[in-house]
Design an enzyme around this catalytic site. Structure first.
Site, PDB file in Angstrom:
ATOM      1  N   GLU A 101     -26.359  56.635   9.838  1.00 19.96           N
ATOM      2  CA  GLU A 101     -25.059  56.012   9.580  1.00 19.96           C
ATOM      3  C   GLU A 101     -24.565  55.551  10.936  1.00 19.96           C
ATOM      4  O   GLU A 101     -24.195  56.367  11.784  1.00 19.96           O
ATOM      5  CB  GLU A 101     -24.135  57.055   8.928  1.00 19.96           C
ATOM      6  N   GLU A 140     -24.462  58.767   2.156  1.00 13.02           N
ATOM      7  CA  GLU A 140     -23.804  60.062   2.202  1.00 13.02           C
ATOM      8  C   GLU A 140     -22.789  60.101   1.064  1.00 13.02           C
ATOM      9  O   GLU A 140     -22.435  59.083   0.481  1.00 13.02           O
ATOM     10  CB  GLU A 140     -23.083  60.240   3.544  1.00 13.02           C
ATOM     11  N   CYS A 157     -16.248  53.976  12.360  1.00 18.44           N
ATOM     12  CA  CYS A 157     -17.323  53.025  12.071  1.00 18.44           C
ATOM     13  C   CYS A 157     -16.928  52.060  10.959  1.00 18.44           C
ATOM     14  O   CYS A 157     -17.483  50.982  10.842  1.00 18.44           O
ATOM     15  CB  CYS A 157     -18.600  53.767  11.719  1.00 18.44           C
ATOM     16  N   ASN A 204     -16.079  61.234  16.490  1.00 17.72           N
ATOM     17  CA  ASN A 204     -14.873  60.586  15.937  1.00 17.72           C
ATOM     18  C   ASN A 204     -14.276  61.336  14.743  1.00 17.72           C
ATOM     19  O   ASN A 204     -13.057  61.437  14.609  1.00 17.72           O
ATOM     20  CB  ASN A 204     -15.123  59.113  15.614  1.00 17.72           C
TER      21      ASN A 204
HETATM   22  P1  NDP Z   1     -23.814  58.393  20.419  1.00 19.65           P
HETATM   23  O1  NDP Z   1     -24.580  57.663  19.410  1.00 19.65           O
HETATM   24  O2  NDP Z   1     -24.374  58.534  21.787  1.00 19.65           O
HETATM   25  O3  NDP Z   1     -23.478  59.889  19.916  1.00 19.65           O
HETATM   26  C1  NDP Z   1     -23.604  60.353  18.604  1.00 19.65           C
HETATM   27  C2  NDP Z   1     -24.342  61.695  18.565  1.00 19.65           C
HETATM   28  O4  NDP Z   1     -25.689  61.503  19.018  1.00 19.65           O
HETATM   29  C3  NDP Z   1     -23.747  62.754  19.493  1.00 19.65           C
HETATM   30  O5  NDP Z   1     -23.905  64.034  18.917  1.00 19.65           O
HETATM   31  C4  NDP Z   1     -24.621  62.633  20.733  1.00 19.65           C
HETATM   32  O6  NDP Z   1     -24.627  63.808  21.519  1.00 19.65           O
HETATM   33  C5  NDP Z   1     -25.972  62.374  20.090  1.00 19.65           C
HETATM   34  N1  NDP Z   1     -26.941  61.739  20.993  1.00 19.65           N
HETATM   35  C6  NDP Z   1     -26.720  60.973  22.089  1.00 19.65           C
HETATM   36  N2  NDP Z   1     -27.881  60.590  22.643  1.00 19.65           N
HETATM   37  C7  NDP Z   1     -28.874  61.131  21.914  1.00 19.65           C
HETATM   38  C8  NDP Z   1     -30.290  61.112  21.975  1.00 19.65           C
HETATM   39  N3  NDP Z   1     -30.943  60.449  22.939  1.00 19.65           N
HETATM   40  N4  NDP Z   1     -30.986  61.783  21.043  1.00 19.65           N
HETATM   41  C9  NDP Z   1     -30.358  62.462  20.059  1.00 19.65           C
HETATM   42  N5  NDP Z   1     -29.015  62.528  19.951  1.00 19.65           N
HETATM   43  C10 NDP Z   1     -28.274  61.870  20.844  1.00 19.65           C
HETATM   44  O7  NDP Z   1     -22.386  57.748  20.529  1.00 19.65           O
HETATM   45  P2  NDP Z   1     -21.450  57.720  21.815  1.00 19.65           P
HETATM   46  O8  NDP Z   1     -20.724  58.979  21.849  1.00 19.65           O
HETATM   47  O9  NDP Z   1     -22.195  57.393  23.056  1.00 19.65           O
HETATM   48  O10 NDP Z   1     -20.508  56.503  21.484  1.00 19.65           O
HETATM   49  C11 NDP Z   1     -20.916  55.189  21.898  1.00 19.65           C
HETATM   50  C12 NDP Z   1     -20.586  54.162  20.854  1.00 19.65           C
HETATM   51  O11 NDP Z   1     -21.288  54.479  19.654  1.00 19.65           O
HETATM   52  C13 NDP Z   1     -19.138  54.125  20.410  1.00 19.65           C
HETATM   53  O12 NDP Z   1     -18.361  53.367  21.276  1.00 19.65           O
HETATM   54  C14 NDP Z   1     -19.286  53.485  19.054  1.00 19.65           C
HETATM   55  O13 NDP Z   1     -19.413  52.106  19.185  1.00 19.65           O
HETATM   56  C15 NDP Z   1     -20.565  54.073  18.518  1.00 19.65           C
HETATM   57  N6  NDP Z   1     -20.343  55.246  17.648  1.00 19.65           N
HETATM   58  C16 NDP Z   1     -20.386  55.101  16.314  1.00 19.65           C
HETATM   59  C17 NDP Z   1     -20.094  56.163  15.500  1.00 19.65           C
HETATM   60  C18 NDP Z   1     -20.109  56.039  14.024  1.00 19.65           C
HETATM   61  O14 NDP Z   1     -19.352  56.736  13.358  1.00 19.65           O
HETATM   62  N7  NDP Z   1     -20.975  55.239  13.452  1.00 19.65           N
HETATM   63  C19 NDP Z   1     -19.725  57.456  16.018  1.00 19.65           C
HETATM   64  C20 NDP Z   1     -19.765  57.551  17.451  1.00 19.65           C
HETATM   65  C21 NDP Z   1     -20.046  56.474  18.216  1.00 19.65           C
HETATM   66  P3  NDP Z   1     -23.708  63.974  22.841  1.00 19.65           P
HETATM   67  O15 NDP Z   1     -22.552  63.070  22.682  1.00 19.65           O
HETATM   68  O16 NDP Z   1     -23.362  65.405  22.818  1.00 19.65           O
HETATM   69  O17 NDP Z   1     -24.575  63.639  24.011  1.00 19.65           O
END
Ligand code: NDP
Length: 450
Positions: free
Chosen positions: A228, A429, A262, A130
């Site tokens: 976070e 952070e 978030c 994001n």
């Molecule tokens: P994720 O939590 O899956 O992704 C965040 C990061 O974690 C990405 O770099 C992703 O890599 C990585 N990741 C995913 N699975 C794993 C794992 N098993 N082990 C280690 N790292 C991992 O978020 P999503 O993209 O799936 O988004 C889903 C929902 O999460 C959103 O709709 C929102 O509600 C929430 N979200 C919240 C955020 C915030 O700022 N707090 C940011 C993003 C999402 P990759 O994507 O390359 O697989």
């Protein structure tokens, strides 16, 4: 194997990248480990100079970075410029902070104890899609300032600004191996970093679900973890607030970054006595949000990041909402600004939508506002709108969230700590507090006897 990076506003490819796997993750950790002894020994003043140079390079390349971010995430170019400006500010801040994060001397029986701030070693930085450059900088800045080396894993959807930041680190003179960027799936590269015995800490931003996996995986090697995670923050509007100002600000606290934030104040709690009036003002202000081509200077909201994200967001809106805006009739993962009237028990008020959907919920009095605001597993941010200063402080103190604003809708400042209560995570952070998450305190006793 390669994979394709798309522009969410056109659905067209913008890059074809090699996809890293466990082998590349291991290699990156090995490079970071090899670079650690000399980087951690660099004098703080010299580390500061390198971070300052990096900040200046980000400023000099700001337009290119903003365009990369805008095209890769689908965010409006004006917002992307602001975010890249913050990346430079973050590096400037931590350049200035390095030699102010100091220990203490503590007089004790038989001598004196001194405390030192020691770096952790290799730190894994896992960041979401994001705010890719911004969130990467929030972790890179303090991690490097404290003398750690890093492996940065951007989200696969949005890796481009992280790769460019990695190049700028080298251009700034940060030695090879200190900053490593690995582009691969979270479930493969991210998971490997979490479990790797040579990684001392994981700094993660993303979903609460993956945050749980980080905690579980980190347990094996007792890694340090900061998380976070998601939010479901409340924007609380009291009857004595400047309703026009609050209504003008409210859309931007939910629809900014197409709601993929978030800190989104996606629950708007409105005192019942002014509910109808505020709802009308909110809808008028929402109608003014300019949705369209992210490259257009006037655009305020672009598309969602992916088709999958649009599907998730759509699943939250049953039937006809109170208000639904317009979207371009063109390719792109568009979703309209949407206002729904809800109860705090509805799914749209309980789960993080991560899209441009605002749930408006009435409350009766101050106690009711606090009760509803806290009735969520999350605790990241929120706003309180009132002209009564005592009430503002009372409600802020009673709210279970890490980052609040009064008569404003912003959460993030370089100088102030940012992070969550409850299932929004832990650790802070930004500001000086972030340095605590990238260092260990060591106490050394020196005897003055004999
Ligand atoms: P994720 O939590 O899956 O992704 C965040 C990061 O974690 C990405 O770099 C992703 O890599 C990585 N990741 C995913 N699975 C794993 C794992 N098993 N082990 C280690 N790292 C991992 O978020 P999503 O993209 O799936 O988004 C889903 C929902 O999460 C959103 O709709 C929102 O509600 C929430 N979200 C919240 C955020 C915030 O700022 N707090 C940011 C993003 C999402 P990759 O994507 O390359 O697989």
């Amino acid at each position: 194997m390669t994979f394709t990076v798309l522009n969410p506003a056109t659905e067209l490819p913008i890059a074809e990248l090699e996809q890293a796997g466990v082998e590349e993750a291991d290699a990156a950790v090995a490079w970071a480990k090899a670079a650690y002894p000399s980087w951690s020994a660099v004098a703080p003043g010299d580390r500061a100079r390198l971070l300052r140079r990096l900040a200046t390079l980000v400023e000099e390349n700001a337009e290119e970075l903003a365009r990369i971010e805008s095209e890769n995430v689908g965010k409006p170019i004006s917002g992307a410029r602001g975010e890249i400006g913050m990346v430079a500010q973050v590096f400037h801040f931590y350049a200035g902070a390095i030699d102010k994060h100091v220990g203490e001397t503590i007089p004790v029986a038989g001598g004196v104890a001194a405390t030192f701030r020691e770096p952790l070693g290799v730190v894994g930085l896992i960041v979401p899609w994001n705010f890719p450059a911004n969130i990467a900088s929030w972790k890179l800045g303090p991690a490097l300032a404290c003398g750690n080396t890093v492996v940065l894993k951007p989200a696969e959807l949005t890796p481009l600004s992280a790769l460019r930041l990695g190049e700028l680190c080298l251009e700034a003179g940060v030695p090879e191996g200190v900053v490593n960027v690995v582009v691969g799936k979270g479930s493969v590269v991210g998971q490997r970093l979490i479990e790797h015995p040579d990684v001392a800490k994981i700094a993660f931003t993303g979903s609460t679900e993956v945050g749980r996996l980080v905690m579980q995986g980190a347990a094996g090697t007792i890694k340090r973890v900061t998380l976070e995670l998601g939010g479901k923050s409340a924007n609380v509007i009291f009857e004595d607030a400047d309703l026009e100002r609050a209504a003008a600000a409210a859309p931007y606290s939910v629809f900014d970054n197409a709601g993929q934030d978030c800190c989104a104040r996606s629950r708007i709690l409105v005192q019942r006595s002014v509910y109808d009036r505020f709802l009308g003002l909110l809808i008028d202000a929402t109608r003014d949000v300019k949705v369209g081509d992210p490259a257009d200077e006037e655009t305020e909201m672009g598309p969602l990041v992916s088709a999958a994200q649009r599907e998730t967001v759509a699943s939250f809106v049953d039937g006809e909402p109170t208000y639904r805006g317009d979207i371009p009739d063109a390719p792109g993962y568009w979703y309209p600004c949407t206002v729904v009237e809800a109860s705090n028990d509805d799914r749209v008020a309980r789960e993080e939508v991560f899209g441009p959907v605002a749930a408006v919920i009435p409350f009766e009095d101050e106690a009711d506002a606090i009760r509803i605001s806290n009735d969520t597993p999350y605790g990241l941010s929120g706003s309180i709108w009132t002209r009564d200063g005592s009430r503002a402080l009372r409600v802020a103190r009673a709210t279970e969230a890490g980052v609040l604003s009064v008569n404003a809708n912003t959460s993030v400042r370089v100088q102030t700590p940012f992070g969550g209560f409850k299932q929004s995570g832990f650790g802070r952070e930004l500001g000086m507090h972030a340095l605590d998450g990238y260092s260990e305190v060591k106490s050394v006793f020196i005897s003055t006897e004999g």
